[in-house]
Write a protein that holds these residues in place. Sequence first.
Motif, PDB file in Angstrom:
ATOM      1  N   ARG A 137       0.855  -1.190   0.000  1.00  0.00           N
ATOM      2  CA  ARG A 137       0.000   0.000   0.000  1.00  0.00           C
ATOM      3  C   ARG A 137       0.887   1.235   0.000  1.00  0.00           C
ATOM      4  O   ARG A 137       1.714   1.410   0.894  1.00  0.00           O
ATOM      5  CB  ARG A 137      -0.873  -0.026   1.255  1.00  0.00           C
ATOM      6  N   GLY A 158      -4.531   6.841   4.167  1.00  0.00           N
ATOM      7  CA  GLY A 158      -5.635   7.695   3.746  1.00  0.00           C
ATOM      8  C   GLY A 158      -6.438   7.076   2.615  1.00  0.00           C
ATOM      9  O   GLY A 158      -6.195   5.942   2.205  1.00  0.00           O
ATOM     10  N   LYS A 159      -7.398   7.871   2.123  1.00  0.00           N
ATOM     11  CA  LYS A 159      -8.289   7.344   1.086  1.00  0.00           C
ATOM     12  C   LYS A 159      -7.599   7.216  -0.260  1.00  0.00           C
ATOM     13  O   LYS A 159      -7.989   6.408  -1.083  1.00  0.00           O
ATOM     14  CB  LYS A 159      -9.489   8.289   0.909  1.00  0.00           C
ATOM     15  N   PHE A 163      -2.961   0.373  -4.035  1.00  0.00           N
ATOM     16  CA  PHE A 163      -2.912  -0.994  -3.500  1.00  0.00           C
ATOM     17  C   PHE A 163      -2.369  -1.933  -4.565  1.00  0.00           C
ATOM     18  O   PHE A 163      -2.887  -1.990  -5.669  1.00  0.00           O
ATOM     19  CB  PHE A 163      -4.308  -1.447  -3.084  1.00  0.00           C
ATOM     20  N   GLN A 256      -6.387   1.984 -10.855  1.00  0.00           N
ATOM     21  CA  GLN A 256      -7.201   1.591  -9.712  1.00  0.00           C
ATOM     22  C   GLN A 256      -8.498   2.380  -9.643  1.00  0.00           C
ATOM     23  O   GLN A 256      -9.473   1.935  -9.047  1.00  0.00           O
ATOM     24  CB  GLN A 256      -6.366   1.842  -8.457  1.00  0.00           C
ATOM     25  N   GLN A 257      -8.509   3.577 -10.255  1.00  0.00           N
ATOM     26  CA  GLN A 257      -9.698   4.420 -10.216  1.00  0.00           C
ATOM     27  C   GLN A 257     -10.594   4.202 -11.431  1.00  0.00           C
ATOM     28  O   GLN A 257     -11.532   4.956 -11.632  1.00  0.00           O
ATOM     29  CB  GLN A 257      -9.281   5.897 -10.164  1.00  0.00           C
TER      30      GLN A 257
ATOM     31  N   ARG B 240     -16.930  12.393  -9.399  1.00  0.00           N
ATOM     32  CA  ARG B 240     -16.553  11.649  -8.211  1.00  0.00           C
ATOM     33  C   ARG B 240     -15.543  12.422  -7.365  1.00  0.00           C
ATOM     34  O   ARG B 240     -14.628  11.845  -6.804  1.00  0.00           O
ATOM     35  CB  ARG B 240     -16.019  10.277  -8.609  1.00  0.00           C
ATOM     36  N   ARG B 378     -10.699  -3.648  -6.571  1.00  0.00           N
ATOM     37  CA  ARG B 378     -11.126  -2.470  -5.837  1.00  0.00           C
ATOM     38  C   ARG B 378     -11.402  -1.286  -6.751  1.00  0.00           C
ATOM     39  O   ARG B 378     -11.689  -0.192  -6.286  1.00  0.00           O
ATOM     40  CB  ARG B 378     -10.087  -2.096  -4.791  1.00  0.00           C
ATOM     41  N   ARG B 379     -11.337  -1.477  -8.075  1.00  0.00           N
ATOM     42  CA  ARG B 379     -11.658  -0.380  -8.966  1.00  0.00           C
ATOM     43  C   ARG B 379     -13.153  -0.084  -8.853  1.00  0.00           C
ATOM     44  O   ARG B 379     -13.950  -1.010  -8.689  1.00  0.00           O
ATOM     45  CB  ARG B 379     -11.342  -0.762 -10.420  1.00  0.00           C
ATOM     46  N   PRO B 380     -13.552   1.169  -8.964  1.00  0.00           N
ATOM     47  CA  PRO B 380     -14.997   1.456  -8.968  1.00  0.00           C
ATOM     48  C   PRO B 380     -15.715   0.602 -10.010  1.00  0.00           C
ATOM     49  O   PRO B 380     -16.831   0.135  -9.780  1.00  0.00           O
ATOM     50  CB  PRO B 380     -15.052   2.942  -9.330  1.00  0.00           C
ATOM     51  N   LEU B 381     -15.036   0.363 -11.138  1.00  0.00           N
ATOM     52  CA  LEU B 381     -15.616  -0.470 -12.196  1.00  0.00           C
ATOM     53  C   LEU B 381     -15.952  -1.874 -11.667  1.00  0.00           C
ATOM     54  O   LEU B 381     -17.017  -2.426 -11.958  1.00  0.00           O
ATOM     55  CB  LEU B 381     -14.613  -0.565 -13.352  1.00  0.00           C
ATOM     56  N   TYR B 427     -13.368   4.120   5.383  1.00  0.00           N
ATOM     57  CA  TYR B 427     -12.786   5.326   5.972  1.00  0.00           C
ATOM     58  C   TYR B 427     -13.769   6.036   6.894  1.00  0.00           C
ATOM     59  O   TYR B 427     -13.510   7.138   7.347  1.00  0.00           O
ATOM     60  CB  TYR B 427     -12.322   6.267   4.852  1.00  0.00           C
TER      61      TYR B 427
END
Lengths: 272, 443
Positions: A137, A158-159, A163, A256-257, B240, B378-381, B427
């Motif tokens: 991480r 944090g957010k 990862f 990752q996003q 987002r 863990r991707r939003p997708l 979180y």
Amino acid sequence: MAKFWSLVFLLVPILGVAIFAVSPGYKWWLPPDISVHGRTIDHLFYFILYLTGAAFVVTEGALFWFLWRFNSTDNRDPVKFTHGSHALEVVWTILPAATLLFIAIYQMNAWAESKIDKPQMPSTLEVMARQFEWRLRYPYPHPNLSDPQDVEDCKLGGKKNIFLVNDLHIPVNEEIVLDLKSADVLHSFFLPNMRVKQDAVPGMKIPVWFRATTTGTYDLACAELCGWGHYKMKGRLTVESRAQFDEWLVKKYQEQQATQEAPAAAKSEDSP
Amino acid sequence: MRIPKSAIALLPFALASMVFLAGCVKSDPPRFNLNMVEVAEKELTLEQQQTDADVLEALFGTPDDPFVLPETKLNLDKIRLAAGPVWSDQHGKERGLFRRHCVHCHGITGDGAGPTAAILNPYPRDYRQGKFKFKSTERAAMPTDADLKRILHDGVPDTAMPSFALLPDDEIEALVEYVKYLSMRGQTEIKLIDEITQVSEGEKLPLNREMLVDNLLDGAAKKWATAADQVVFPPEPPARTGSALEQSIAAGRTLYYGTIANCFKCHGPSALGDGQASDYDDWNTQVHKLEQALGDSDAIAQRRATIIKDADENAEKTRQDKELSAEDKETALKSIEEQKAQAIYALDLKYKVIEALPYPPRTITPRNLRAGVYRGGRRPLDIFHRLYTGINGTPMPAVGPATPGGKGTLTPEQMWNLVDYVLSLPYEAISRPPRPANPLAQD
């Protein structure tokens, strides 16, 4: 001839020293050291190796001489018994004790450098060992400094973190501090080229620090038998420039996003 | 120099240990196992089981020598790289990849019953039903190659499935192909067992192209070949970042506690996965049902006695029947005897199959959404896909439309809200969750 066994035992120190002498040529020896403090570790290693090596050769030589000189077939001298020698016992107690004490004092700086004097800086990443992989991480490298919330989010924990698994990247020529944790059982974080080995203990956050001097890819291994899949627990260490490292982190964060499948997302370029 | 006797005395030991070590090398080639749960459920006779094994071997070969028909659209070269025993060729290329990396959990047949399976929670995936959890396609569709690659690359966190990120790309691809091969084989077997039971008595399963290829193989092969056409492409999410994200999270929270999405029923009012946990997934359901139908040892003994009693009564009735000729009587009695033997065999088989299973069925636990660990990525997708199509083979329902283009339980925008909420949960301090006064009353 009755000297057979004494000659066999003479082979032990001879072969031992010979194998040691040819090892580096066959790459059986230590992997290349790419760390700053590795020199100290290697120095201590060689110091102890030569010390014990000398003791080994002397002991084996003595063993050979006794076998040769007093073998039962040729030797007709009667056996002599003694009731011990106080002076001899004092010598062989004090000599090793003094040697051990010397090593204990001599290595104190090396120990403090690698296990006690933690650099005062935020951790570079968190390594979570679990059966049977390394979960990593990273904090996001470019926080928006004008936005306190973003600065907070980008910190480790944090957010806005990245990862990853098994693919450890670090920047070259920079002090690295990683928080080592375990999700299940005892593991040991082992970077042979970095001369770093530290147990991961469930429930503990153990800091590990080092500094790499050479770029390239190296091994990351688990050095504590952690279960049936211990042998699978292999990772890869990539040492690269700060710019490449940051770029790589940003790229991983973008992946990752993802909210859409990228056209070539399936094609990953981190295969060797 | 003479070598002493003691050294010579050691020689036999050295030789013996060499022979002992050499003895470990050769053993019978491994074989695919039959789907015994299915066999027991459908009460196949030994002869029918032989047909099952023969047809499957003809269509798919053996673990050491796999084979696929062109209709499967599978790449035999890739399969061969992954199949067979572990070795490296003269170029150092690794062979037998499945046995090197996967077999100890997933089993030689891909039935999720390898030697280490019993010590794992969750159990390893059984490929034979053709159900895969983490994929980008419609619920009932097969995963795409990219989906399987992603799982191999990233592993499945929180389970025993590790990451194979360091394997070269061609090895990952070979393994993906082999998983598809085992899955297709398993799906074909389930269909085949179904066909075998439908063959009327005294007849044999027609072993022609129509039956083998068009009827058995094509279904599974087409499903795999068309997986890429069934990928779900989510619409663009709303913004987002900043306050838009906060609004989205708030909307997601309302949906989470609402009765339309009903998330809290399983994932719990605190999202710790502490809701309803008495469901089984599809893999465990089959075994669980078989176990329930069979009952305990008393029930089995009773059923056994009933079978024998009924058969005996039937036989007695036939013997007393004055309208039957002696010859007919003999045939009828023989058939009663045969039926009795088969009924007892089927009963025993069910018992034995359940006894022999490496692990007992287990209920499925709803995910703890606050752990920040996402098995399917863990991707939003990834989270969107989990919501849209649900998770195949598990009680996690789809909130997207059942058929492409249809109307789902939630709109895509609402799904994105839920995605944002789920991703924000790790979180959020659980002791101070910012939520409305009475969340359960909201809707």
